[in-house]
Design a protein around this motif. Sequence first.
Motif, PDB file in Angstrom:
ATOM      1  N   GLN A 119     -13.330  23.350 -21.783  1.00 18.78           N
ATOM      2  CA  GLN A 119     -13.174  22.068 -21.094  1.00 18.78           C
ATOM      3  C   GLN A 119     -14.262  21.062 -21.481  1.00 18.78           C
ATOM      4  O   GLN A 119     -13.964  19.907 -21.764  1.00 18.78           O
ATOM      5  N   ASP A 120     -15.514  21.502 -21.506  1.00 16.43           N
ATOM      6  CA  ASP A 120     -16.605  20.570 -21.827  1.00 16.43           C
ATOM      7  C   ASP A 120     -16.535  20.103 -23.271  1.00 16.43           C
ATOM      8  O   ASP A 120     -16.819  18.946 -23.567  1.00 16.43           O
ATOM      9  N   ALA A 121     -16.137  20.979 -24.189  1.00 16.38           N
ATOM     10  CA  ALA A 121     -15.994  20.597 -25.596  1.00 16.38           C
ATOM     11  C   ALA A 121     -14.847  19.604 -25.761  1.00 16.38           C
ATOM     12  O   ALA A 121     -14.966  18.627 -26.511  1.00 16.38           O
ATOM     13  N   ALA A 122     -13.744  19.844 -25.056  1.00 10.08           N
ATOM     14  CA  ALA A 122     -12.611  18.917 -25.115  1.00 10.08           C
ATOM     15  C   ALA A 122     -13.004  17.561 -24.547  1.00 10.08           C
ATOM     16  O   ALA A 122     -12.696  16.518 -25.142  1.00 10.08           O
ATOM     17  N   ASP A 123     -13.699  17.552 -23.426  1.00 11.31           N
ATOM     18  CA  ASP A 123     -14.142  16.287 -22.824  1.00 11.31           C
ATOM     19  C   ASP A 123     -15.065  15.516 -23.761  1.00 11.31           C
ATOM     20  O   ASP A 123     -14.941  14.295 -23.898  1.00 11.31           O
ATOM     21  N   ARG A 181      -8.361  12.516 -20.825  1.00 13.36           N
ATOM     22  CA  ARG A 181      -7.765  13.792 -20.434  1.00 13.36           C
ATOM     23  C   ARG A 181      -6.866  13.530 -19.236  1.00 13.36           C
ATOM     24  O   ARG A 181      -7.225  12.805 -18.315  1.00 13.36           O
ATOM     25  N   GLN A 182      -5.692  14.158 -19.234  1.00 13.74           N
ATOM     26  CA  GLN A 182      -4.761  14.022 -18.113  1.00 13.74           C
ATOM     27  C   GLN A 182      -4.909  15.186 -17.141  1.00 13.74           C
ATOM     28  O   GLN A 182      -4.755  15.022 -15.950  1.00 13.74           O
ATOM     29  N   ASP A 183      -5.153  16.346 -17.666  1.00 16.54           N
ATOM     30  CA  ASP A 183      -5.424  17.551 -16.892  1.00 16.54           C
ATOM     31  C   ASP A 183      -5.993  18.564 -17.873  1.00 16.54           C
ATOM     32  O   ASP A 183      -6.368  18.193 -18.981  1.00 16.54           O
ATOM     33  N   GLU A 184      -6.052  19.822 -17.514  1.00 15.79           N
ATOM     34  CA  GLU A 184      -6.704  20.783 -18.410  1.00 15.79           C
ATOM     35  C   GLU A 184      -5.919  21.053 -19.686  1.00 15.79           C
ATOM     36  O   GLU A 184      -6.466  21.590 -20.637  1.00 15.79           O
ATOM     37  N   LYS A 185      -4.644  20.641 -19.745  1.00 15.57           N
ATOM     38  CA  LYS A 185      -3.828  20.911 -20.925  1.00 15.57           C
ATOM     39  C   LYS A 185      -3.444  19.681 -21.741  1.00 15.57           C
ATOM     40  O   LYS A 185      -3.002  19.822 -22.870  1.00 15.57           O
ATOM     41  N   TRP A 186      -3.593  18.495 -21.202  1.00 21.37           N
ATOM     42  CA  TRP A 186      -3.063  17.288 -21.839  1.00 21.37           C
ATOM     43  C   TRP A 186      -4.120  16.203 -22.025  1.00 21.37           C
ATOM     44  O   TRP A 186      -4.999  16.036 -21.198  1.00 21.37           O
ATOM     45  N   MET A 187      -3.938  15.430 -23.103  1.00 23.32           N
ATOM     46  CA  MET A 187      -4.698  14.202 -23.311  1.00 23.32           C
ATOM     47  C   MET A 187      -3.699  13.096 -23.630  1.00 23.32           C
ATOM     48  O   MET A 187      -2.586  13.375 -24.096  1.00 23.32           O
ATOM     49  N   GLY A 200      -2.070  26.891 -25.298  1.00 24.91           N
ATOM     50  CA  GLY A 200      -2.142  26.688 -23.855  1.00 24.91           C
ATOM     51  C   GLY A 200      -3.100  25.593 -23.436  1.00 24.91           C
ATOM     52  O   GLY A 200      -3.608  25.591 -22.321  1.00 24.91           O
ATOM     53  N   GLY A 201      -3.348  24.640 -24.316  1.00 30.85           N
ATOM     54  CA  GLY A 201      -4.254  23.544 -23.972  1.00 30.85           C
ATOM     55  C   GLY A 201      -4.640  22.734 -25.184  1.00 30.85           C
ATOM     56  O   GLY A 201      -3.955  22.724 -26.206  1.00 30.85           O
ATOM     57  N   LEU A 202      -5.771  22.064 -25.077  1.00 31.23           N
ATOM     58  CA  LEU A 202      -6.237  21.168 -26.130  1.00 31.23           C
ATOM     59  C   LEU A 202      -6.998  21.928 -27.213  1.00 31.23           C
ATOM     60  O   LEU A 202      -7.774  22.834 -26.922  1.00 31.23           O
ATOM     61  N   THR A 203      -6.752  21.511 -28.459  1.00 32.93           N
ATOM     62  CA  THR A 203      -7.387  22.139 -29.612  1.00 32.93           C
ATOM     63  C   THR A 203      -7.933  21.061 -30.542  1.00 32.93           C
ATOM     64  O   THR A 203      -7.677  19.863 -30.352  1.00 32.93           O
TER      65      THR A 203
END
Length: 104
Positions: free
Chosen positions: A9-13, A24-30, A79-82
Amino acid sequence: MAKLEKMAQDAADAAIATLPGWSRQDEKWMQGSYRFSTYPAAIAFVDRVAEIAEAMNHHPFIAIDYKKVTLRLTTWHSGGLTELDMESARRYNETYETSTGERG
């Protein structure tokens, strides 16, 4: 990190913070939005997005609201952001910068 490995999560943010217009929209979407001066300009941008998505084999959800285009990204298999999502957003932003539009 592999391009298809789910990011913490912190890396994606942190990565999203470097992408103007994306959040970010939620833990899986941007999501990123792009505004254009005309409807044909918005559609031309979507055509360029489609070319990029096909080349990367990674396709965003696309909403066209007259002169505003909204893109949503996630990596289903992870299952999420990459990193693939981040790279896609960077390429879409680069394409937007060469088109006529206003962020938002």
